[in-house]
Design a protein around this motif. Structure first.
Motif, PDB file in Angstrom:
ATOM      1  N   SER A 138     -12.082  62.768  56.132  1.00  0.00           N
ATOM      2  CA  SER A 138     -11.790  62.429  57.402  1.00  0.00           C
ATOM      3  C   SER A 138     -10.692  63.175  58.009  1.00  0.00           C
ATOM      4  O   SER A 138     -10.436  62.619  59.259  1.00  0.00           O
ATOM      5  CB  SER A 138     -11.819  60.735  57.463  1.00  0.00           C
TER       6      SER A 138
ATOM      7  N   TYR B  53     -21.060  54.994  51.107  1.00  0.00           N
ATOM      8  CA  TYR B  53     -20.931  55.263  52.594  1.00  0.00           C
ATOM      9  C   TYR B  53     -20.225  54.024  53.277  1.00  0.00           C
ATOM     10  O   TYR B  53     -19.452  54.350  54.144  1.00  0.00           O
ATOM     11  CB  TYR B  53     -22.381  55.030  53.310  1.00  0.00           C
TER      12      TYR B  53
ATOM     13  N   SER C 210     -16.937  54.567  55.685  1.00  0.00           N
ATOM     14  CA  SER C 210     -16.851  53.930  56.958  1.00  0.00           C
ATOM     15  C   SER C 210     -15.842  52.970  57.150  1.00  0.00           C
ATOM     16  O   SER C 210     -15.270  52.659  58.225  1.00  0.00           O
ATOM     17  CB  SER C 210     -18.093  53.543  57.307  1.00  0.00           C
TER      18      SER C 210
ATOM     19  N   GLU D  70     -21.101  62.028  58.857  1.00  0.00           N
ATOM     20  CA  GLU D  70     -20.968  60.896  60.042  1.00  0.00           C
ATOM     21  C   GLU D  70     -19.522  60.515  60.033  1.00  0.00           C
ATOM     22  O   GLU D  70     -19.308  60.244  61.039  1.00  0.00           O
ATOM     23  CB  GLU D  70     -22.011  59.860  59.713  1.00  0.00           C
ATOM     24  N   VAL D  71     -19.089  60.148  58.877  1.00  0.00           N
ATOM     25  CA  VAL D  71     -17.546  59.759  58.831  1.00  0.00           C
ATOM     26  C   VAL D  71     -16.519  60.802  58.325  1.00  0.00           C
ATOM     27  O   VAL D  71     -15.237  60.666  58.823  1.00  0.00           O
ATOM     28  CB  VAL D  71     -17.618  58.568  58.157  1.00  0.00           C
ATOM     29  N   CYS D  72     -16.857  61.867  57.938  1.00  0.00           N
ATOM     30  CA  CYS D  72     -16.079  62.812  57.147  1.00  0.00           C
ATOM     31  C   CYS D  72     -16.560  64.179  58.006  1.00  0.00           C
ATOM     32  O   CYS D  72     -17.289  64.846  57.408  1.00  0.00           O
ATOM     33  CB  CYS D  72     -16.264  62.894  55.868  1.00  0.00           C
ATOM     34  N   LYS D  73     -15.669  64.864  58.828  1.00  0.00           N
ATOM     35  CA  LYS D  73     -15.883  65.859  59.529  1.00  0.00           C
ATOM     36  C   LYS D  73     -15.328  67.165  59.002  1.00  0.00           C
ATOM     37  O   LYS D  73     -15.748  68.171  59.655  1.00  0.00           O
ATOM     38  CB  LYS D  73     -15.541  65.823  61.240  1.00  0.00           C
TER      39      LYS D  73
END
Length: 347
Positions: free
Chosen positions: A166, A206, A210, A232-235
């Motif tokens: 993240s 997950y 999150s 979704e949470v780690c770009k």
């Protein structure tokens, strides 16, 4: 190798020679003629994982079709009976006859388990790990110890390990204390570079990401990140890969040997052929998943800084040496790696 292991291997080779006729309607064997056999399989993969569908579902469907419906399966996702390391004992005790697992889950049961799981930073290409596991004999070395314990292992596939975070890492200083979900020898590998790795079961991953329990994770590489919604949470998706690993099918030896020869033959052949097919599928899937992640999830592919890579390279050498000192079988497994790495010019 134990006498039990040799007997199983001899039977497997003999059955393999006749694989082409197993599914032929005119040559129905005892097991197929006797009617339906149903095995329960406890997977370490959550049902959302790409491997649950791409590996487990596909292979069991092939077996059911090849046996004209005589061999069927009931599949359970991670945590339904057991999860992670607990799956091994579930299979050993015969509660269910079969499961899926990572080699990192039973490193205390077999000296070569760490080598089947993969020594991080050692091998670089999927085919190299495929060779080491099958032709190099790593799978057989694991079974030398697992079979007397009541479990037999058959490898599922080779896959890369890459992690997502993240936050962006620009230097070794940024990497200090980063909390990354990991397992097996990867824990030591990441820790050596200053991270703070910890194990979390896939079914809880997950939520852990999150809620900020961990900053990142590896679940395979791009395919795993996509199927488990990690992006979704780690770009930030990091390269180069940490190494190559395998997933495994594990079976209760008594229940495996109790199968009629024709059913066991179909099972053996499906495991062998799907190992190579699935390993190739996974390589294509990695490219497709990463392209999708960039286009649809807006992820950024980031190269690990050179100072982090240098620490990881040093850790890889130490891990290979340490694992090889765990016993006679471990030394033979380490020899598979070092011999191949010399042939490839890596050392």
């Amino acid at each position: 190798m134990t006498n039990t292991s040799k007997a199983i291997n001899r039977r497997s080779m003999l059955r393999g020679a006749a694989v082409g006729v197993l599914a032929a309607p005119a040559l129905v064997g005892k097991g197929i003629a006797a009617g339906k056999v149903t095995w329960r399989i406890q997977s370490h993969w959550p049902k959302a994982s790409a491997s649950f569908e791409g590996s487990l579902v596909v292979m069991t469907k092939q077996i059911t079709e090849a046996t004209e419906g005589a061999f069927q399966f009931e599949l359970f996702g991670a945590g339904e009976f057991a999860k992670g390391p607990d799956i091994y004992n579930l299979i050993r005790k015969g509660v269910v006859p079969m499961g899926t697992a990572s080699g990192s889950y039973f490193q205390d049961k077999a000296q070569a388990a760490s080598f089947v799981y993969g020594i991080p930073g050692a091998l670089r290409e999927s085919w190299e790990m495929q060779y080491a596991v099958k032709l190099g004999g790593l799978e057989d070395l694991v079974n030398e110890e697992l079979i007397p314990d009541g479990v037999i292992l058959k490898s599922d596939k080779v896959l890369p390990t890459e992690f997502v975070l993240s936050k962006k890492i620009n230097s070794a200083a940024d990497f200090q204390g980063v909390k990354i979900r990991s397992s097996g020898s990867m824990l030591d590998y990441l820790k050596a570079a200053g991270a703070a790795p910890q194990y979390i079961p896939g079914s809880e991953l997950y939520q852990a990401l999150s809620s900020g329990v961990v900053d990142g994770a590896h679940w395979g590489a791009a395919t795993g990140a996509k199927s488990m919604s990690l992006w979704e949470v780690c770009k930030y998706h990091y390269k180069p890969g940490l190494g190559l690993t395998t997933d495994s099918y594990i079976m209760n030896v008594k229940q495996y040997e109790a199968l009629e020869d024709d059913l066991r033959g179909v099972l053996d052949t499906a495991c062998e052929t799907r190992f190579y097919e699935r390993s190739l599928e996974y390589q294509l899937g990695e490219a497709q998943s990463l392209s999708w992640g960039i286009a649809e999830e807006g992820i950024e592919v980031v190269q690990l800084p050179q100072d982090v890579l240098e620490m990881l390279a040093e850790a890889s050498t130490k891990i290979l040496e340490t694992e090889g000192q765990k016993g006679e079988i471990a030394a033979r497994a380490a020899g598979v790696y070092t011999s191949l790495m010399k042939d490839l010019g890596y050392v």
